[in-house]
Write a protein that holds these residues in place. Structure first.
Motif, mmCIF file in Angstrom:
data_model
loop_
_atom_site.group_PDB
_atom_site.id
_atom_site.type_symbol
_atom_site.label_atom_id
_atom_site.label_comp_id
_atom_site.label_asym_id
_atom_site.label_seq_id
_atom_site.Cartn_x
_atom_site.Cartn_y
_atom_site.Cartn_z
ATOM 1 N N HIS A 30 -26.724 -0.646 4.484
ATOM 2 C CA HIS A 30 -25.653 -1.577 4.769
ATOM 3 C C HIS A 30 -24.375 -0.867 5.210
ATOM 4 O O HIS A 30 -23.534 -1.464 5.857
ATOM 5 N N ALA A 31 -24.223 0.415 4.819
ATOM 6 C CA ALA A 31 -22.977 1.108 5.131
ATOM 7 C C ALA A 31 -22.926 1.535 6.596
ATOM 8 O O ALA A 31 -21.861 1.715 7.145
ATOM 9 N N ASP A 69 -16.115 5.836 15.898
ATOM 10 C CA ASP A 69 -15.288 6.750 15.104
ATOM 11 C C ASP A 69 -16.078 7.434 13.996
ATOM 12 O O ASP A 69 -15.490 7.973 13.069
ATOM 13 N N LYS A 111 -7.404 -7.562 14.310
ATOM 14 C CA LYS A 111 -7.694 -6.398 15.139
ATOM 15 C C LYS A 111 -6.471 -6.132 16.019
ATOM 16 O O LYS A 111 -5.654 -7.048 16.225
ATOM 17 N N GLY A 112 -6.370 -4.923 16.541
ATOM 18 C CA GLY A 112 -5.193 -4.650 17.362
ATOM 19 C C GLY A 112 -5.342 -3.419 18.232
ATOM 20 O O GLY A 112 -6.246 -2.600 18.045
ATOM 21 N N THR A 169 -9.540 -12.660 14.797
ATOM 22 C CA THR A 169 -10.928 -12.729 15.264
ATOM 23 C C THR A 169 -11.704 -13.849 14.585
ATOM 24 O O THR A 169 -12.909 -13.968 14.785
ATOM 25 N N GLY A 186 -20.161 -4.841 3.899
ATOM 26 C CA GLY A 186 -20.777 -4.394 5.140
ATOM 27 C C GLY A 186 -20.584 -2.930 5.416
ATOM 28 O O GLY A 186 -21.302 -2.355 6.173
ATOM 29 N N ARG A 187 -19.607 -2.270 4.864
ATOM 30 C CA ARG A 187 -19.427 -0.849 5.091
ATOM 31 C C ARG A 187 -18.461 -0.317 4.051
ATOM 32 O O ARG A 187 -17.965 -1.063 3.223
ATOM 33 N N HIS A 229 -14.004 -4.090 20.561
ATOM 34 C CA HIS A 229 -14.319 -4.386 19.166
ATOM 35 C C HIS A 229 -15.701 -5.021 19.037
ATOM 36 O O HIS A 229 -16.247 -5.551 20.002
ATOM 37 N N MET A 230 -16.210 -4.993 17.834
ATOM 38 C CA MET A 230 -17.563 -5.488 17.571
ATOM 39 C C MET A 230 -17.551 -6.411 16.364
ATOM 40 O O MET A 230 -16.709 -6.276 15.481
ATOM 41 N N VAL A 284 -13.077 3.162 6.990
ATOM 42 C CA VAL A 284 -12.167 2.549 7.958
ATOM 43 C C VAL A 284 -12.889 2.424 9.303
ATOM 44 O O VAL A 284 -13.902 3.064 9.527
ATOM 45 N N SER A 285 -12.349 1.602 10.166
ATOM 46 C CA SER A 285 -12.998 1.381 11.461
ATOM 47 C C SER A 285 -11.940 1.077 12.512
ATOM 48 O O SER A 285 -10.900 0.487 12.204
ATOM 49 N N VAL A 286 -12.212 1.443 13.748
ATOM 50 C CA VAL A 286 -11.261 1.124 14.815
ATOM 51 C C VAL A 286 -11.770 -0.023 15.675
ATOM 52 O O VAL A 286 -11.133 -0.368 16.669
ATOM 53 N N GLU A 287 -12.888 -0.609 15.313
ATOM 54 C CA GLU A 287 -13.410 -1.670 16.172
ATOM 55 C C GLU A 287 -14.049 -2.815 15.412
ATOM 56 O O GLU A 287 -14.921 -3.496 15.942
ATOM 57 N N ARG A 288 -13.624 -3.022 14.182
ATOM 58 C CA ARG A 288 -14.093 -4.182 13.412
ATOM 59 C C ARG A 288 -12.872 -4.893 12.850
ATOM 60 O O ARG A 288 -11.890 -4.252 12.480
ATOM 61 N N ASN A 309 -6.987 1.948 19.724
ATOM 62 C CA ASN A 309 -7.235 0.814 18.833
ATOM 63 C C ASN A 309 -6.553 1.064 17.497
ATOM 64 O O ASN A 309 -6.544 2.199 16.997
ATOM 65 N N GLN A 313 -8.014 -13.069 24.415
ATOM 66 C CA GLN A 313 -9.092 -12.462 23.635
ATOM 67 C C GLN A 313 -10.405 -13.028 24.157
ATOM 68 O O GLN A 313 -10.561 -14.245 24.252
#
Lengths: 393, 394
Positions: free
Chosen positions: A21-22, A28, B179-180, B68, B27-28, A377-378, B31-35, B206, A341
């Motif tokens: 799940h991680a 990144d 998001k930004g 989002t 879910g994780r 983004h996803m 840190v993330s740059v796209e979620r 991002n 968006q």
């Protein structure tokens, strides 16, 4: 089985569940698969946009050697009756480079190669030139593989590394690199990170034009203990060996034609999409309809779709839904606000076993100004899998 | 024995099911740059029309943030001004950074994008004219639902922007809706020492997102102490409310002053590349305005797999060229054109940090281009970090 052993197995399952799940697709984190959705080369300025080249940088983030099998995916179009002529199948109504009785046919051709990285080693190469070992005869101005070692190739040197230049110049397409072992079998080492720098310059005309944009490669991490070492890589879904690709891509963008509130220049955005599923074995491109859901700053919603997406597509946003950009829902004149968006979704087909998901990168250009690339983004994943089919070793 | 075994099997199944379920909710764990996230951090925000803080080249920043989700999103944002007290003088003990925070609120309707220019802010004005096709008007600054009154930063600003998702009452909330992106723009062509950066030269990155944990059950206790990763500890009795900051930050870069190989060396021989890194500590105290501080260790690997190291201290916010950290980043010292640098906090007791890099490419003919890249991250800080925000309502 003793309860103690069973407890250990239970703990392993617990850990595995966490790992599964991680892991997520992202740009990144180091991963076992790297996707560079956009690689462009045009060293002779055939398209009139200046001299274009792409610098690929990849490094091994682990403290042990890793080997990768990489694929240049050539998405150039060629004229139907004159296959030696490179053309752009997205040009409307037709690419004038093709003879009058010919049309431009989209292409999809892969070429693969091996690169051996030593522990923590960074390497780079130009898409137009490729790279070889750093020998006395190598051009010192070009990147090369420096650890030549002595004797036979081994994981601790770069002797087996040789990157061919992209298949054609001009070139547009994708680069995909997969972590493999010494037998070129996929492995689950999440070791790779990378960046692409798209460099535009104008040497011949001496106009002093120079612009660089950069983006991170998208990483697809391997899931621990899941790799069955065959040539079919399962991304997400049942039997996943790698993390699943995102269900939806989200792009924040300026609408095309919007005037930059700082530099007072007209902005346009290019979006490059590639499918998560790729068949390097039979070289069959995947056909996916793409849906776009657009929101402006008034929360007003528009949508459009694109039917003919196969293996690679670079869109200018305002050319997705119309041939007249000023009539597009992606144009500032239509949307009414400067920014929007857009949610981008590959439509799952009748074959419910396939994810039909997408990956992409965006580029923002200013008229008479510079450009920047950035990550899309996803959101979410799909229950279905995507597949990468590798050539048999 | 058989009954005991079956009991173990059942227990194992339950534990695994519960574990996978619990772990599936966030879910994780990084840190993330796209979620979409509950905290978004823009490490590098500059508004300096005079170029006092940016080597003479004026820079302005455009912030884009969007919701989002399909529900209303609220955010509480903090600018942190890290410019020296007198930006016209070099920073030093008698001209320290300000570390001054200013905060404001945002409201975003479902899926709403918004933007503002940092040096201009954005006021609430429903009469802002819209863009139109007929007559052709494509310059319509601030058209759209204004997300709130956004203050302009003072002149010669450099620092960071942090936005925290909150509920309608202003209490922190784990919604993961934000998001930004930040775009650094050169507002006009400027030449410094024979090097020109053109109008509209841009770099974009991002925002770094820190996701709230357990969005379904909202593990956030809504207080003013945001627990970023880590186990239960004083101030964070229930442990983490948000994902943890990374243990290691990784940057691939050119050796300082290395040549750009994408330019033909025969025609353009004197190109060079320099890399600027911006770092901010994960632990921040906006209530007491106490700047976080971390010693950053650099471990540099060149293409020969040679290893070098260096260190520096980051207090509140730091933006530096790699060459300013040490000579080991210089291409002539490294011996290779490319390197990989791993950055880690100086000890387990130190806070984590986040950052972004920006590369400056001089083509050797006097033209300068720029590109920003989000940094890679690895691992999670075991000790956790804390962001303390001021009270939003009496």
């Amino acid at each position: 089985m003793s309860p103690r052993l069973l407890g250990l197995a239970c703990l392993s399952l617990f850990v595995a569940a966490g790992v599964v799940h991680a892991q997520q697709v992202g740009s990144d984190r180091a991963a076992a698969i790297l996707v560079f959705p956009k690689v462009v080369v045009d060293t002779n300025n055939n398209a009139g946009r200046g001299r274009l080249d792409t610098l690929i940088r990849i490094s091994n983030t682990l403290n042990k050697p890793v080997r990768m099998q990489c694929f240049w995916v050539n998405a150039n179009g060629h004229c139907f009756n004159a296959p030696g002529i490179i053309c752009d199948p997205t040009l409307l109504p037709r690419d004038d480079r093709c003879p009058a009785n010919s049309v431009c046919v989209p292409g999809w051709q892969e070429t693969d190669f091996i690169v051996q990285l030593t522990a923590r080693q960074p390497v780079a190469w130009l898409a137009s030139m490729g790279a070889t070992l750093c020998t006395d005869t190598a051009d010192p101005n070009l990147p090369c593989f420096p650890i030549t070692g002595a004797g036979r190739p081994s994981p601790t040197n770069n002797l087996e590394s040789r990157v061919p230049a992209v298949q054609e110049d001009p070139f547009v397409g994708e680069l995909k690199c997969i972590a493999v072992d010494q037998n070129d079998v996929p492995i689950e080492d999440n070791a790779l990170k990378g960046e692409a720098l798209i460099v535009r310059s104008d040497v011949a005309n001496n106009t002093n034009f120079f612009d660089v944009r950069a983006y991170n490669a998208i990483g697809i991490p391997a899931l621990a203990g899941r790799n069955n070492r065959d040539n079919v890589l399962i991304l997400g879904g049942n039997g996943a060996e790698y993390a699943g690709c995102p269900n939806v891509l989200i792009l924040d963008h300026f609408f095309d034609g919007a005037v930059d509130p700082v530099a007072q220049q007209s902005i346009s955005t290019a979006l490059t999409l590639v499918p998560c599923t790729e068949d390097f074995l039979t070289q069959r491109p995947t056909s996916i309809p793409v849906q776009f859901l657009v929101f402006n700053e008034f929360e007003q919603r528009f949508s459009t779709s694109f039917r003919d997406f196969n293996c690679f597509r670079e869109f200018r946003l305002s050319e997705i839904d119309t041939r007249v950009p000023t009539f597009s829902i992606f144009h500032a004149g239509v949307s009414g606000t400067l920014t929007g968006q857009t949610r981008i979704r590959g439509v799952a087909g009748n074959d419910r076993t396939r994810g039909q998901t997408l990956l992409g990168v965006a580029e923002e250009m200013r008229a008479n100004g510079g450009s920047a690339a950035f990550q899309v983004h996803m959101q979410g994943t799909r229950p279905q899998s995507d597949f990468v089919y590798l050539p048999l070793q | 024995m058989k009954g005991r075994l079956s009991r173990w099997v059942v227990r194992c199944a339950i534990v695994t099911w519960v574990a996978s379920g619990l772990l599936a909710l966030p879910g994780r764990a990084d840190v993330s740059v796209e979620r979409g996230s509950s905290i978004i951090i823009f490490p590098k925000v500059i508004s300096d029309d005079d170029g006092l803080l940016t080597r003479g080249f004026p820079v302005e920043t455009i912030i884009q943030i969007s919701n989002t989700s399909n529900s209303l999103a609220f955010a509480h944002c903090f600018y942190v001004n890290a410019a020296p007290l007198d930006p016209r003088q070099p920073p030093g003990p008698f001209n320290p950074p300000q570390w001054q925070e200013v905060d404001f609120d945002l409201v975003l309707t479902k899926q709403q994008p918004t933007y503002w220019v940092v040096g201009q802010g954005r006021r609430v004005d429903p009469t802002d004219p819209q863009c139109s096709r007929v007559p052709p008007v494509f310059s319509c600054p601030n058209a759209g639902f204004d997300p709130g009154a956004i203050p302009a930063v003072p002149p010669n600003f450099q620092g960071q922007l942090v936005c925290i998702e909150v509920d309608s009452a202003g209490a922190p909330l784990n919604g993961n809706r934000l998001k930004g992106e930040a775009t650094l723009v050169t507002p006009r062509s400027t030449t410094v020492n024979g090097v020109t950066m053109r109008q509209g030269e841009v770099s974009k990155y991002n925002a770094i997102g820190i996701a709230g944990l357990n969005t379904d059950t909202n593990s956030n206790d809504g207080d003013l102490t945001l627990c970023i990763g880590g186990n239960p500890r004083p101030g964070c009795p229930a442990g983490a409310e948000y994902n943890g900051c990374p243990d290691t930050v990784i940057v691939n870069h050119f050796g300082e002053r290395a040549t750009m190989p994408a330019l033909p060396a025969n025609d353009i021989p004197n190109s060079r590349v320099e890399t600027e890194v911006t770092l901010v500590p994960c632990t921040q105290d906006f209530e007491n305005q106490v700047p976080g501080s971390v010693v950053v260790q650099f471990r540099v690997t060149n293409e020969f797999e040679n290893l070098f190291s260096a260190s520096t201290t980051v207090t509140c916010w730091s933006n530096f060229r790699l060459a300013e950290v040490g000579r080991i980043f210089d291409a002539s010292f490294l011996g290779t054109r490319f390197a990989q640098t791993r950055m880690t906090p100086g000890g387990i007791e130190q806070p984590g940090f986040l950052g972004v890099s920006e590369e400056f490419y001089n083509d050797g003919r006097g033209v300068l281009s720029r590109a920003a890249l989000n940094l890679h991250v690895e691992g999670v800080r075991p000790g956790g970090d804390v962001i303390t925000i001021p009270e939003v309502a009496p």
